[in-house]
Write a protein that holds these residues in place. Structure first.
Motif, mmCIF file in Angstrom:
data_model
loop_
_atom_site.group_PDB
_atom_site.id
_atom_site.type_symbol
_atom_site.label_atom_id
_atom_site.label_comp_id
_atom_site.label_asym_id
_atom_site.label_seq_id
_atom_site.Cartn_x
_atom_site.Cartn_y
_atom_site.Cartn_z
ATOM 1 N N MET A 232 28.126 -20.491 10.837
ATOM 2 C CA MET A 232 28.587 -19.359 11.639
ATOM 3 C C MET A 232 27.927 -19.377 13.010
ATOM 4 O O MET A 232 28.585 -19.173 14.027
ATOM 5 N N GLU B 56 36.206 -21.618 -3.078
ATOM 6 C CA GLU B 56 35.231 -20.879 -3.882
ATOM 7 C C GLU B 56 35.534 -19.395 -3.980
ATOM 8 O O GLU B 56 35.217 -18.750 -4.971
ATOM 9 N N LYS C 62 25.985 -13.926 -3.776
ATOM 10 C CA LYS C 62 27.395 -14.272 -3.910
ATOM 11 C C LYS C 62 27.627 -15.050 -5.209
ATOM 12 O O LYS C 62 28.601 -14.849 -5.920
ATOM 13 N N ARG D 295 32.806 -7.350 -1.443
ATOM 14 C CA ARG D 295 33.951 -8.161 -0.991
ATOM 15 C C ARG D 295 34.314 -7.834 0.452
ATOM 16 O O ARG D 295 34.657 -8.730 1.228
ATOM 17 N N HIS E 106 30.147 -17.608 15.910
ATOM 18 C CA HIS E 106 30.626 -16.452 15.165
ATOM 19 C C HIS E 106 30.267 -15.165 15.893
ATOM 20 O O HIS E 106 29.323 -15.124 16.675
ATOM 21 N N HIS E 107 31.012 -14.134 15.594
ATOM 22 C CA HIS E 107 30.834 -12.878 16.317
ATOM 23 C C HIS E 107 29.487 -12.212 16.109
ATOM 24 O O HIS E 107 28.964 -11.603 17.009
ATOM 25 N N LEU E 108 28.925 -12.309 14.887
ATOM 26 C CA LEU E 108 27.691 -11.574 14.602
ATOM 27 C C LEU E 108 26.618 -11.841 15.662
ATOM 28 O O LEU E 108 26.094 -12.940 15.782
ATOM 29 N N MET F 180 29.908 -13.989 -8.230
ATOM 30 C CA MET F 180 30.989 -14.817 -8.773
ATOM 31 C C MET F 180 30.839 -14.972 -10.288
ATOM 32 O O MET F 180 31.801 -14.866 -11.042
ATOM 33 N N LEU G 56 31.919 -9.693 2.674
ATOM 34 C CA LEU G 56 32.259 -11.117 2.780
ATOM 35 C C LEU G 56 33.422 -11.307 3.749
ATOM 36 O O LEU G 56 33.431 -12.221 4.561
ATOM 37 N N TYR H 195 34.405 -9.305 6.205
ATOM 38 C CA TYR H 195 34.010 -9.044 7.589
ATOM 39 C C TYR H 195 33.242 -10.220 8.175
ATOM 40 O O TYR H 195 33.497 -10.650 9.298
ATOM 41 N N GLU H 196 32.320 -10.760 7.397
ATOM 42 C CA GLU H 196 31.494 -11.851 7.911
ATOM 43 C C GLU H 196 32.295 -13.118 8.181
ATOM 44 O O GLU H 196 31.952 -13.901 9.049
ATOM 45 N N SER H 197 33.342 -13.311 7.396
ATOM 46 C CA SER H 197 34.132 -14.526 7.576
ATOM 47 C C SER H 197 35.259 -14.344 8.573
ATOM 48 O O SER H 197 35.937 -15.300 8.923
ATOM 49 N N PHE H 198 35.435 -13.133 9.030
ATOM 50 C CA PHE H 198 36.539 -12.860 9.935
ATOM 51 C C PHE H 198 36.357 -13.633 11.229
ATOM 52 O O PHE H 198 35.259 -13.730 11.753
ATOM 53 N N LYS I 161 26.060 -21.750 5.419
ATOM 54 C CA LYS I 161 27.127 -20.917 5.963
ATOM 55 C C LYS I 161 26.634 -20.181 7.214
ATOM 56 O O LYS I 161 27.361 -20.064 8.197
#
Lengths: 220, 220
Positions: free
Chosen positions: A182, A115, B178, B109, A187-189, B182, B112, B114-117, A178
């Motif tokens: 996470m 996506e 998001k 972006r 997840h880190h957060l 998109m 996004l 950072y959050e998915s890292f 999501k």
DNA sequence: TGATATGGATGACTGTCAGTCAGTAAATGA
DNA sequence: TCATTTACTGACTGACAGTCATCCATATCA
């Protein structure tokens, strides 16, 4: 059977073998850490061969997205056969989704990747990407259908455009899932850890709010 | 002023210059296409110097996330000073967010990203990442506060845990934004094009549903 | 059965880029 | 003036995605 057919079948089998190898490597190490050399080695093929079956690493990864989304769609399709009210179908679709993600977090990662993928050019000429697109469309259609059923049977307020509503529910659901994902995958957060509620709890609460929000007005 | 202080200030300025260069390069070409050599050249520094200020490319990119999230938080903070009902504050926070994303899609972006890292290790020892984390926490706190105000003034149903509710609203909002993002940035997913509604419309409809979902029951 | 054609498979090779580090220059301070 | 610290440099390395000339197993046909 003709030679042609046999070759075709063998080709398909090899393709699956490559996908199996990719799944093992990538799901274990993550997309960045897994290398094409290692995937080739695990598939007992040379690296060059991978490139006969997939344009590049992205497309190979999207092959996994294609697999995952097909699996999910099978489950969605089954839900739609149930003889339930529209709003119940919506709820069941959501539950199916979150169960799938809990069982297959790595496939969910492939969805997120697909996506967010940005290179229009590359996507258009990729058959794999087109199949993913088709799968997304199919999943979306299930949601629209459930909403339409609900608008018919009076369990969902029918003043909204079902397609637009489906998009909204889909987006919001994605967001919550999501977040649960996470939270669940450590997840880190830190904010995530500090709030009560597991995968399903968060989602249930969310569903209550949304379903209440789209129910017909009680004063009618 | 002491030599110490001057050096400190110069260091800070150089850091900002690097971030400016990174912003120009990365926002124009995308994270993958922008190279550290090009960023260095634009900053009129050598590549090695970039690594004196940032651990690696990820951290440099997160520096942009830190910038963006600070900007957003400033706007959130301002909203919270308004003398409005809780539910109105929640709505205003959402609008602030979507306006920000529309104006600064590239910062979105970075959020996004950072959050998915995923690399916990790397995040923990990075001061930049910790600042991002702090900013997320701050933003989250604004939402919780707005909800608490609403529960006090009776515009929001008070039977839910405000922190959990904030998390749910935050996640769902992220999902919708998001999607709008998109849709707006011409994403490949065709489903998006086929459904009516622009950036704000989608979000407004979503907000109506959620706010209705968290309003106190009318029969009370 | 042997000769020839076909196309799938191979892996050494190339280009690119993140990240390193030995060396240089400039500023500071004794 | 010299010693020391601090900031900066850019050539270099290692890793990896992706390519391509070559090989080889099998199919086809005389």
């Amino acid at each position: 059977m003709s030679t042609q057919e046999r070759k075709q079948r063998e080709k398909q089998q090899r393709r699956e073998a490559i996908l199996d190898a990719a799944e093992n490597e990538i799901f274990a190490k993550g997309l960045d850490q897994a290398t094409m050399d290692e995937i080739a080695e695990r598939a007992e093929l040379s690296k060059g061969t991978l490139y006969l079956y997939f344009r590049n690493k992205n497309e190979l990864y999207m092959g996994l997205c294609e697999r995952g989304s097909s699996l999910l769609n099978q489950r969605f399709a089954k839900v739609l056969t149930a003889d339930r009210s529209g709003i119940e179908l919506v709820r069941m679709l959501g539950e199916t989704y979150i169960d799938f993600v809990r069982e297959n977090p790595d496939y969910f990662r492939t969805f997120l990747y697909y996506e967010s993928f940005d290179d229009e050019e590359e996507l258009e000429q990729s058959e794999v990407a087109c199949n993913c697109e088709d799968n997304v469309r199919e999943a979306f259609t299930y949601t629209v259908r459930a909403l339409q059923i609900g608008m018919q049977d009076g369990t969902i307020d029918d003043s909204r455009d079902p397609r637009q509503l489906a998009l909204i529910i889909w987006g919001a659901t994605r967001g919550i899932i999501k977040l649960s994902f996470m939270k669940e995958t450590g997840h880190h957060l830190q904010v995530l850890e500090e709030v009560e509620g597991d995968f399903k709890t968060l989602y249930d609460r969310f569903q209550d709010i949304v379903l209440r929000g789209i129910a017909p007005s009680s004063e009618k």
